[in-house]
Design a protein around this motif. Structure first.
Motif, PDB file in Angstrom:
ATOM      1  N   GLY A  57      20.230   5.640 -11.640  1.00  0.00           N
ATOM      2  CA  GLY A  57      19.483   5.237 -10.448  1.00  0.00           C
ATOM      3  C   GLY A  57      19.890   3.828 -10.076  1.00  0.00           C
ATOM      4  N   ALA A  58      21.175   3.621  -9.909  1.00  0.00           N
ATOM      5  CA  ALA A  58      21.693   2.257  -9.758  1.00  0.00           C
ATOM      6  C   ALA A  58      21.161   1.537  -8.519  1.00  0.00           C
ATOM      7  CB  ALA A  58      23.213   2.287  -9.727  1.00  0.00           C
ATOM      8  N   ARG A  59      20.659   2.295  -7.515  1.00  0.00           N
ATOM      9  CA  ARG A  59      20.153   1.610  -6.321  1.00  0.00           C
ATOM     10  C   ARG A  59      18.790   0.976  -6.589  1.00  0.00           C
ATOM     11  NH1 ARG A  59      17.857   4.896  -1.728  1.00  0.00           N
ATOM     12  NH2 ARG A  59      16.059   5.834  -2.686  1.00  0.00           N
ATOM     13  N   ASP A  60      18.171   1.374  -7.687  1.00  0.00           N
ATOM     14  CA  ASP A  60      16.859   0.813  -8.021  1.00  0.00           C
ATOM     15  C   ASP A  60      16.990  -0.275  -9.073  1.00  0.00           C
ATOM     16  OD1 ASP A  60      15.971   2.812  -6.421  1.00  0.00           O
ATOM     17  OD2 ASP A  60      15.356   4.116  -8.068  1.00  0.00           O
ATOM     18  N   SER A  61      16.012  -1.190  -9.072  1.00  0.00           N
ATOM     19  CA  SER A  61      15.961  -2.221 -10.106  1.00  0.00           C
ATOM     20  C   SER A  61      14.727  -1.985 -10.958  1.00  0.00           C
ATOM     21  CB  SER A  61      15.840  -3.600  -9.479  1.00  0.00           C
ATOM     22  OG  SER A  61      16.909  -3.832  -8.601  1.00  0.00           O
ATOM     23  N   SER A  77      11.776  -1.244  -8.284  1.00  0.00           N
ATOM     24  CA  SER A  77      11.868  -1.491  -6.844  1.00  0.00           C
ATOM     25  C   SER A  77      13.224  -1.053  -6.316  1.00  0.00           C
ATOM     26  CB  SER A  77      11.651  -2.986  -6.564  1.00  0.00           C
ATOM     27  OG  SER A  77      12.601  -3.751  -7.271  1.00  0.00           O
ATOM     28  N   GLY A  78      13.303  -0.914  -4.997  1.00  0.00           N
ATOM     29  CA  GLY A  78      14.562  -0.496  -4.372  1.00  0.00           C
ATOM     30  C   GLY A  78      14.333  -0.289  -2.889  1.00  0.00           C
ATOM     31  N   PRO A  79      15.251   0.421  -2.216  1.00  0.00           N
ATOM     32  CA  PRO A  79      15.077   0.670  -0.782  1.00  0.00           C
ATOM     33  C   PRO A  79      13.856   1.558  -0.555  1.00  0.00           C
ATOM     34  CG  PRO A  79      17.262   1.353  -1.555  1.00  0.00           C
ATOM     35  CD  PRO A  79      16.468   1.030  -2.762  1.00  0.00           C
ATOM     36  N   SER A  80      13.164   1.339   0.561  1.00  0.00           N
ATOM     37  CA  SER A  80      12.001   2.180   0.824  1.00  0.00           C
ATOM     38  C   SER A  80      12.429   3.610   1.115  1.00  0.00           C
ATOM     39  CB  SER A  80      11.199   1.648   2.008  1.00  0.00           C
ATOM     40  OG  SER A  80      10.145   2.540   2.283  1.00  0.00           O
ATOM     41  N   THR A  81      11.631   4.545   0.612  1.00  0.00           N
ATOM     42  CA  THR A  81      11.890   5.968   0.867  1.00  0.00           C
ATOM     43  C   THR A  81      11.029   6.468   2.028  1.00  0.00           C
ATOM     44  OG1 THR A  81      10.191   6.497  -0.767  1.00  0.00           O
ATOM     45  CG2 THR A  81      12.477   6.439  -1.557  1.00  0.00           C
ATOM     46  N   TYR A  94       8.169   0.725  -6.148  1.00  0.00           N
ATOM     47  CA  TYR A  94       7.745   2.096  -6.446  1.00  0.00           C
ATOM     48  C   TYR A  94       6.686   2.109  -7.548  1.00  0.00           C
ATOM     49  CZ  TYR A  94      12.531   2.745  -4.614  1.00  0.00           C
ATOM     50  OH  TYR A  94      13.679   2.682  -3.881  1.00  0.00           O
ATOM     51  N   MET A  95       6.825   1.194  -8.479  1.00  0.00           N
ATOM     52  CA  MET A  95       5.920   1.192  -9.631  1.00  0.00           C
ATOM     53  C   MET A  95       5.684  -0.231 -10.106  1.00  0.00           C
ATOM     54  SD  MET A  95       6.471   4.190 -12.243  1.00  0.00           S
ATOM     55  CE  MET A  95       6.378   5.886 -11.790  1.00  0.00           C
ATOM     56  N   LEU A  96       4.452  -0.492 -10.505  1.00  0.00           N
ATOM     57  CA  LEU A  96       4.112  -1.793 -11.096  1.00  0.00           C
ATOM     58  C   LEU A  96       2.962  -1.553 -12.068  1.00  0.00           C
ATOM     59  CD1 LEU A  96       4.337  -4.907 -11.223  1.00  0.00           C
ATOM     60  CD2 LEU A  96       2.746  -5.005  -9.301  1.00  0.00           C
ATOM     61  N   TYR A  97       3.241  -1.704 -13.328  1.00  0.00           N
ATOM     62  CA  TYR A  97       2.225  -1.396 -14.342  1.00  0.00           C
ATOM     63  C   TYR A  97       2.255  -2.427 -15.459  1.00  0.00           C
ATOM     64  CZ  TYR A  97       1.611   2.920 -11.879  1.00  0.00           C
ATOM     65  OH  TYR A  97       1.332   3.825 -10.882  1.00  0.00           O
ATOM     66  N   VAL A  98       1.069  -2.875 -15.824  1.00  0.00           N
ATOM     67  CA  VAL A  98       0.910  -3.839 -16.915  1.00  0.00           C
ATOM     68  C   VAL A  98       0.019  -3.186 -17.971  1.00  0.00           C
ATOM     69  CG1 VAL A  98      -0.015  -6.114 -17.546  1.00  0.00           C
ATOM     70  CG2 VAL A  98       1.191  -5.812 -15.363  1.00  0.00           C
ATOM     71  N   HIS A  99       0.408  -3.314 -19.226  1.00  0.00           N
ATOM     72  CA  HIS A  99      -0.380  -2.716 -20.322  1.00  0.00           C
ATOM     73  C   HIS A  99      -1.825  -3.226 -20.242  1.00  0.00           C
ATOM     74  CE1 HIS A  99      -1.889  -1.819 -24.301  1.00  0.00           C
ATOM     75  NE2 HIS A  99      -0.867  -0.981 -24.447  1.00  0.00           N
ATOM     76  N   VAL A 127       8.521  -5.494   2.606  1.00  0.00           N
ATOM     77  CA  VAL A 127       8.381  -4.641   1.422  1.00  0.00           C
ATOM     78  C   VAL A 127       7.103  -3.831   1.567  1.00  0.00           C
ATOM     79  CG1 VAL A 127       7.314  -6.542   0.121  1.00  0.00           C
ATOM     80  CG2 VAL A 127       8.267  -4.602  -1.121  1.00  0.00           C
ATOM     81  N   VAL A 128       7.164  -2.579   1.148  1.00  0.00           N
ATOM     82  CA  VAL A 128       5.984  -1.717   1.193  1.00  0.00           C
ATOM     83  C   VAL A 128       5.663  -1.194  -0.205  1.00  0.00           C
ATOM     84  CG1 VAL A 128       6.272  -1.020   3.598  1.00  0.00           C
ATOM     85  CG2 VAL A 128       7.373   0.322   1.787  1.00  0.00           C
ATOM     86  N   ILE A 129       4.387  -0.842  -0.376  1.00  0.00           N
ATOM     87  CA  ILE A 129       3.895  -0.316  -1.654  1.00  0.00           C
ATOM     88  C   ILE A 129       2.837   0.729  -1.336  1.00  0.00           C
ATOM     89  CG2 ILE A 129       2.517  -0.887  -3.715  1.00  0.00           C
ATOM     90  CD1 ILE A 129       3.752  -3.632  -3.717  1.00  0.00           C
ATOM     91  N   GLY A 130       2.949   1.897  -1.944  1.00  0.00           N
ATOM     92  CA  GLY A 130       1.924   2.927  -1.766  1.00  0.00           C
ATOM     93  C   GLY A 130       0.903   2.831  -2.890  1.00  0.00           C
ATOM     94  N   VAL A 131      -0.382   2.795  -2.541  1.00  0.00           N
ATOM     95  CA  VAL A 131      -1.449   2.672  -3.539  1.00  0.00           C
ATOM     96  C   VAL A 131      -2.470   3.770  -3.292  1.00  0.00           C
ATOM     97  CG1 VAL A 131      -3.111   1.100  -4.609  1.00  0.00           C
ATOM     98  CG2 VAL A 131      -1.194   0.160  -3.319  1.00  0.00           C
ATOM     99  N   LEU A 132      -2.889   4.449  -4.351  1.00  0.00           N
ATOM    100  CA  LEU A 132      -3.948   5.444  -4.186  1.00  0.00           C
ATOM    101  C   LEU A 132      -5.190   4.736  -3.625  1.00  0.00           C
ATOM    102  CD1 LEU A 132      -3.663   7.568  -7.452  1.00  0.00           C
ATOM    103  CD2 LEU A 132      -3.174   8.321  -5.124  1.00  0.00           C
ATOM    104  N   GLU A 133      -5.773   5.328  -2.616  1.00  0.00           N
ATOM    105  CA  GLU A 133      -6.952   4.703  -2.006  1.00  0.00           C
ATOM    106  C   GLU A 133      -8.058   4.491  -3.046  1.00  0.00           C
ATOM    107  OE1 GLU A 133      -9.092   6.986   0.996  1.00  0.00           O
ATOM    108  OE2 GLU A 133      -9.134   5.181   2.231  1.00  0.00           O
ATOM    109  N   ALA A 134      -8.138   5.411  -4.004  1.00  0.00           N
ATOM    110  CA  ALA A 134      -9.189   5.329  -5.024  1.00  0.00           C
ATOM    111  C   ALA A 134      -8.947   4.204  -6.032  1.00  0.00           C
ATOM    112  CB  ALA A 134      -9.285   6.665  -5.767  1.00  0.00           C
TER     113      ALA A 134
END
Ligand SMILES: CC(C)(COP(=O)(O)OP(=O)(O)OC[C@H]1O[C@@H](n2cnc3c(N)ncnc32)[C@H](O)[C@@H]1OP(=O)(O)O)[C@@H](O)C(=O)NCCC(=O)NCCS
Length: 182
Positions: A57-61, A77-81, A94-99, A127-134
């Motif tokens: 997935g070289a286009r993503d970091s 992260s990477g180009p928006s889909t 696309y993803m951001l998670y901390v233990h 930059v955009v980020i999708g977050v579950l409304e809940a």
């Protein structure tokens, strides 16, 4: 102890998979179906992350937050889909998670800053980020770090459900001189 952020290595895949699984199970309990969360397997996730980091997935970091040699969070992260956005202008986290044991100690902010800086260097204007409304805590976090909902919403159908996703957006500072991504 200070957090440093660095690009992920293949050897981080196990730690990333662990954080991926544990944060999903906690953050999305009661939101995504229990069976769906229960089926998340460490070995499957680890292999997926190992392949992604190794370059398929070289286009993503992928970035990890490291506290004293321990990986405590990650971002991808990477180009928006997004299908409604002109390709090439918007990056996406696309993803951001901390233990859970390391949340609210600045790791998320540091990871996001690194991902955003890199997207800007790649020439993306926002930059955009999708977050579950809940997911109210995550929405509070994104507002705190300068994102606003841009009005675009859709359904996530993970596990056969129908969960509203809200898109948050933030401009990247295009007035700064572009830097060589190398
Ligand atoms: C959301 C998440 C990535 C934030 O990372 P973090 O390391 O915990 O957050 P930080 O410590 O960097 O917080 C940065 C700011 O956001 C605010 N913030 C963080 N978590 C918050 C929460 N749960 N509720 C309200 N505000 C929050 C903090 O107040 C902080 O500002 P301050 O330092 O000036 O007080 C992390 O908590 C997480 O992984 N949560 C579970 C999974 C998730 O929902 N991920 C996002 C999916 S879209």
């Amino acid at each position: 102890m200070n957090v440093t952020v660095r690009p992920a290595r293949s050897s981080d895949a196990a730690a990333i998979a662990l954080i991926h699984r544990v944060t999903w199970r906690l953050a999305y309990r009661g939101v995504l179906p229990d069976e769906y969360l229960a089926k998340m397997r460490h070995d499957v996730l680890m292999e997926r992350w190992r392949e992604l980091i190794a370059g398929r997935g070289a286009r993503d970091s992928v970035w990890v937050a490291d506290r004293g040699g321990e990986v405590v969070g990650f971002a991808q992260s990477g180009p928006s889909t997004a299908t409604d956005l002109e390709p090439g202008f918007a990056g996406e986290v696309y993803m951001l998670y901390v233990h859970p044991a390391h949340q609210r100690q600045g790791a998320g902010r540091r990871l996001l800053a690194e991902a955003l800086e890199h997207l800007q260097i790649r020439g993306f204007l926002w930059v955009v980020i999708g977050v579950l409304e809940a997911n109210a805590p995550a929405r509070a976090f994104y507002r705190r770090v300068g994102f606003l909902p841009d009005g675009f919403r859709w359904f996530d159908r993970s596990g056969g459900g129908r969960h509203v996703v809200v898109r948050y957006a933030k401009a990247l500072n295009s007035l700064l001189p572009a830097r060589d991504p190398a």
